[in-house]
Design a protein around this motif. Structure first.
Motif, PDB file in Angstrom:
ATOM      1  N   ALA A 149      95.188  43.116 -30.718  1.00 56.00           N
ATOM      2  CA  ALA A 149      96.472  43.464 -30.112  1.00 56.00           C
ATOM      3  C   ALA A 149      96.664  42.838 -28.739  1.00 56.00           C
ATOM      4  O   ALA A 149      97.797  42.747 -28.255  1.00 56.00           O
ATOM      5  N   THR A 150      95.580  42.415 -28.088  1.00 58.57           N
ATOM      6  CA  THR A 150      95.683  41.932 -26.704  1.00 58.57           C
ATOM      7  C   THR A 150      95.527  40.423 -26.574  1.00 58.57           C
ATOM      8  O   THR A 150      95.870  39.866 -25.528  1.00 58.57           O
ATOM      9  N   SER A 151      94.994  39.764 -27.590  1.00 58.44           N
ATOM     10  CA  SER A 151      94.754  38.328 -27.520  1.00 58.44           C
ATOM     11  C   SER A 151      95.554  37.602 -28.590  1.00 58.44           C
ATOM     12  O   SER A 151      95.693  38.104 -29.705  1.00 58.44           O
ATOM     13  N   PRO A 152      96.082  36.410 -28.284  1.00 60.55           N
ATOM     14  CA  PRO A 152      96.847  35.669 -29.291  1.00 60.55           C
ATOM     15  C   PRO A 152      95.948  35.184 -30.418  1.00 60.55           C
ATOM     16  O   PRO A 152      94.777  34.886 -30.215  1.00 60.55           O
ATOM     17  N   ARG A 153      96.499  35.109 -31.603  1.00 57.41           N
ATOM     18  CA  ARG A 153      95.757  34.654 -32.770  1.00 57.41           C
ATOM     19  C   ARG A 153      95.527  33.145 -32.691  1.00 57.41           C
ATOM     20  O   ARG A 153      96.409  32.382 -32.290  1.00 57.41           O
ATOM     21  N   ALA A 154      94.331  32.719 -33.060  1.00 59.81           N
ATOM     22  CA  ALA A 154      93.964  31.306 -32.941  1.00 59.81           C
ATOM     23  C   ALA A 154      94.662  30.457 -33.998  1.00 59.81           C
ATOM     24  O   ALA A 154      94.830  30.876 -35.147  1.00 59.81           O
ATOM     25  N   ASP A 155      95.039  29.246 -33.581  1.00 59.33           N
ATOM     26  CA  ASP A 155      95.515  28.227 -34.521  1.00 59.33           C
ATOM     27  C   ASP A 155      94.371  27.313 -34.952  1.00 59.33           C
ATOM     28  O   ASP A 155      94.511  26.554 -35.913  1.00 59.33           O
ATOM     29  N   LEU A 156      93.259  27.368 -34.197  1.00 58.88           N
ATOM     30  CA  LEU A 156      92.051  26.608 -34.534  1.00 58.88           C
ATOM     31  C   LEU A 156      90.868  27.342 -33.932  1.00 58.88           C
ATOM     32  O   LEU A 156      90.912  27.737 -32.758  1.00 58.88           O
ATOM     33  N   TYR A 157      89.821  27.548 -34.724  1.00 56.09           N
ATOM     34  CA  TYR A 157      88.632  28.271 -34.293  1.00 56.09           C
ATOM     35  C   TYR A 157      87.453  27.298 -34.316  1.00 56.09           C
ATOM     36  O   TYR A 157      87.163  26.690 -35.355  1.00 56.09           O
ATOM     37  N   ILE A 158      86.798  27.119 -33.160  1.00 57.58           N
ATOM     38  CA  ILE A 158      85.707  26.150 -33.047  1.00 57.58           C
ATOM     39  C   ILE A 158      84.387  26.891 -32.828  1.00 57.58           C
ATOM     40  O   ILE A 158      84.276  27.712 -31.915  1.00 57.58           O
ATOM     41  N   CYS A 159      83.419  26.592 -33.660  1.00 57.80           N
ATOM     42  CA  CYS A 159      82.065  27.130 -33.499  1.00 57.80           C
ATOM     43  C   CYS A 159      81.214  26.069 -32.802  1.00 57.80           C
ATOM     44  O   CYS A 159      81.138  24.926 -33.280  1.00 57.80           O
ATOM     45  N   ASP A 160      80.590  26.425 -31.706  1.00 57.47           N
ATOM     46  CA  ASP A 160      79.697  25.479 -31.045  1.00 57.47           C
ATOM     47  C   ASP A 160      78.404  25.418 -31.849  1.00 57.47           C
ATOM     48  O   ASP A 160      77.552  26.301 -31.741  1.00 57.47           O
ATOM     49  N   GLY A 161      78.255  24.386 -32.640  1.00 60.03           N
ATOM     50  CA  GLY A 161      77.076  24.258 -33.487  1.00 60.03           C
ATOM     51  C   GLY A 161      77.402  23.463 -34.741  1.00 60.03           C
ATOM     52  O   GLY A 161      78.462  22.842 -34.859  1.00 60.03           O
ATOM     53  N   GLY A 162      76.484  23.512 -35.681  1.00 56.87           N
ATOM     54  CA  GLY A 162      76.599  22.705 -36.880  1.00 56.87           C
ATOM     55  C   GLY A 162      77.086  23.479 -38.084  1.00 56.87           C
ATOM     56  O   GLY A 162      77.785  24.490 -37.982  1.00 56.87           O
ATOM     57  N   ILE A 163      76.639  23.017 -39.252  1.00 54.47           N
ATOM     58  CA  ILE A 163      77.167  23.529 -40.505  1.00 54.47           C
ATOM     59  C   ILE A 163      76.797  24.998 -40.735  1.00 54.47           C
ATOM     60  O   ILE A 163      77.578  25.761 -41.313  1.00 54.47           O
ATOM     61  N   THR A 164      75.603  25.437 -40.283  1.00 53.22           N
ATOM     62  CA  THR A 164      75.200  26.822 -40.544  1.00 53.22           C
ATOM     63  C   THR A 164      76.065  27.805 -39.768  1.00 53.22           C
ATOM     64  O   THR A 164      76.473  28.847 -40.295  1.00 53.22           O
ATOM     65  N   GLN A 165      76.350  27.497 -38.495  1.00 56.27           N
ATOM     66  CA  GLN A 165      77.225  28.371 -37.722  1.00 56.27           C
ATOM     67  C   GLN A 165      78.634  28.388 -38.317  1.00 56.27           C
ATOM     68  O   GLN A 165      79.287  29.438 -38.393  1.00 56.27           O
ATOM     69  N   LEU A 166      79.099  27.201 -38.738  1.00 58.54           N
ATOM     70  CA  LEU A 166      80.442  27.119 -39.313  1.00 58.54           C
ATOM     71  C   LEU A 166      80.545  27.943 -40.591  1.00 58.54           C
ATOM     72  O   LEU A 166      81.512  28.692 -40.789  1.00 58.54           O
ATOM     73  N   ARG A 167      79.563  27.823 -41.488  1.00 59.43           N
ATOM     74  CA  ARG A 167      79.606  28.571 -42.748  1.00 59.43           C
ATOM     75  C   ARG A 167      79.532  30.067 -42.511  1.00 59.43           C
ATOM     76  O   ARG A 167      80.184  30.851 -43.222  1.00 59.43           O
ATOM     77  N   ALA A 168      78.760  30.486 -41.501  1.00 56.40           N
ATOM     78  CA  ALA A 168      78.682  31.915 -41.186  1.00 56.40           C
ATOM     79  C   ALA A 168      80.036  32.443 -40.736  1.00 56.40           C
ATOM     80  O   ALA A 168      80.464  33.533 -41.143  1.00 56.40           O
ATOM     81  N   ALA A 169      80.722  31.676 -39.903  1.00 50.72           N
ATOM     82  CA  ALA A 169      82.037  32.106 -39.425  1.00 50.72           C
ATOM     83  C   ALA A 169      83.052  32.130 -40.567  1.00 50.72           C
ATOM     84  O   ALA A 169      83.824  33.099 -40.710  1.00 50.72           O
TER      85      ALA A 169
END
Length: 493
Positions: A339-359
């Motif tokens: 409710a307090t933060s705008p919704r992301a148009d792009l979400y970036i994970c600092d890391g590689g494929i494992t962090q990305l798949r987890a997100a």
């Protein structure tokens, strides 16, 4: 070498930049620059390295360090000088005077704009070129653009016929003499813009003309003119090569917007991502596991929406699992941030494929399919995808890469700062573990009552005894320990 330094060395990139060494108290003791950060920083801690005494003493004092990347080696030099003047580290014995490097300033709002050499760069709406380490380069560039483009050199705010009566610049310096109407305002303004474009490195053919004149003079045997042109050529080449133009907020916004458009095209997004979120995980061998979430609005950091997270669902080092927890706490049904933060148009994970798949797994679990999610690998600044497409390598000089790496570096800085805060607080609180008569339960009771070690240091021994259920002797010992740790005045005897 501390465990923190050993862990931090794994994250240092091979790009140009500056590094800041800190002692056990977090004080910056040395600032350095490097064309290759990883090679330079690793050289300090290489086993068997034979350092001079000053360097050896500095290395023995280092408890932690941080780094920042820049575009090139020249910018690293200027950034290093700025950091040294700001922090005055005790191991830096060079460049500690108050001298500031020269820059060229031009005020476009003036009726007849001119260039001036200045040593202080301000956010005043003017255009700045520099600063540059070599003052003769700046003065040679100023002299050249004034003569070539007919820019006035006088300091009068509004030059007129009266000021011209005492000036010979139109005779001996190729001044276009706007003060007596020899040139109209539109033509003078166009010449001024061309001069600025040259200083920004956008007119390389002009350098070619200077080189041709130099060779022509040498062929005629006019070696004095050829030598003067040679010096001018190398000065201009150096200045336009670096061209550190101090950008106005409007210029930053334009670059950021260009970067978002490039990013949307590279990632196949339907429109430029107005809101970008980036998450970084930080821990030291599994302790003080934290995450940072930073936000860019229209390509520029928006600190109003930065958030810290202490990882709560597990203990130990597991970045993908920590990344999943952050996504759940940010976008889950129980999140207060929705409710307090705008919704992301792009979400970036600092890391590689494992962090990305987890997100992405948590996004799918929450039924959120309209937030594009990518990873950003540090080694080659590679944008990692997990949708069947190959990973994306953005051009090194692209504004899109600048937008996402700047946000990633900001997330890293924010996470490290929070991690360091928690670690330092734990170190301060550990002093209570060394006092006989203060167990874990009483320690937590004292910290809940007084909020921190600093609150304890401000309390009287009688208050400490009452809050923690301690004897007067133990309360006196607690008061002495925390006051000594925080350097509080009136330490109890």
């Amino acid at each position: 070498m501390t465990d923190l330094v050993r862990e931090r060395l794994k994250t240092v990139p091979t790009r140009p930049g500056c590094y800041l060494m800190r002692d056990r108290r977090g004080v910056i003791i040395y600032v350095g620059k490097a064309k290759n950060l990883r090679r330079r920083v690793m050289s300090y801690f290489r086993p068997g390295a034979h350092h001079p005494p000053k360097v050896r003493s500095m290395v023995d004092t280092v408890w932690d360090f941080e780094f920042m990347t820049v575009k090139n080696e020249a910018e690293a030099l200027l950034t290093e000088a700025s950091l040294i003047k700001k922090y005055k580290p005790r191991f830096n014995i060079l460049m500690r005077d108050d001298k500031r490097y020269l820059a060229l300033r031009a005020d476009p709002s003036a009726e007849w704009p001119r260039f001036a050499c200045v040593r202080l760069v301000r956010d005043d709406g003017a255009r700045y070129f520099g600063p540059f380490p070599d003052s003769p380069v700046v003065r040679a560039a100023k002299d050249f653009v004034e003569k070539r483009y007919g820019i006035r050199s006088c300091t009068a705010l509004s030059p007129d016929a009266t000021t011209h009566a005492h000036c010979l610049a139109s005779v001996i310096r190729n001044c276009s003499a706007p003060c007596i109407g020899k040139i109209d305002a539109a033509t003078y303004r166009a010449n001024f813009e061309e001069a600025c474009a040259f200083l920004e490195g956008k007119r390389p053919t002009v350098l070619g003309e200077v080189a041709e004149s130099m060779h022509a003079a040498a062929e005629k045997g006019d070696y004095e003119t050829a030598a003067r042109l040679r010096d001018t050529f190398f000065a201009l080449k150096e200045m336009t090569k670096a061209h550190f133009v101090r950008k106005t907020p409007e210029m930053h916004k334009a670059d950021a917007q260009c970067g978002l458009e490039e990013l949307a095209a590279a990632l196949g997004l339907p429109k430029p991502p107005r809101i970008i979120e980036c998450v970084d995980i930080s821990n030291l061998f599994g302790t003080h596991n934290v995450a940072s979430l930073v936000v860019a609005r229209d390509g520029l950091p928006d600190r109003r929406y930065y958030r810290h997270f202490q990882i709560k669902s597990f203990k130990g080092a597991d970045d993908p699992r920590a990344m999943a927890e952050v996504v759940r706490r940010r976008y889950g049904p129980e999140s207060t941030l929705t409710a307090t933060s705008p919704r992301a148009d792009l979400y970036i994970c600092d890391g590689g494929i494992t962090q990305l798949r987890a997100a992405r797994a948590v996004f799918n679990e929450l039924g959120i399919t309209d937030i594009p999610t990518v990873g950003l690998a540090k080694r080659q600044e590679e944008v990692v995808l997990d949708d069947g497409r190959p990973n994306v390598f953005l051009p090194r000089d692209s504004q899109a890469l600048m937008v996402i790496t700047r946000l990633r570096d900001e997330a890293h800085r924010f996470a490290i700062t929070y991690h360091r805060h928690l670690r330092d607080r734990a170190i301060r609180e550990s002093v209570l573990d060394e006092i006989p008569g203060v167990g874990e339960a009483k320690k937590m009771k004292l910290l809940r009552t007084f909020k921190s070690v600093y609150g304890l240091a401000r309390a009287m021994p009688e208050e400490i005894a009452a809050a923690g259920g301690l004897s007067p002797e133990v309360a006196q010992a607690v008061s002495r320990a925390v006051r000594a740790l925080t350097h509080h005045e009136d330490v109890q005897q």
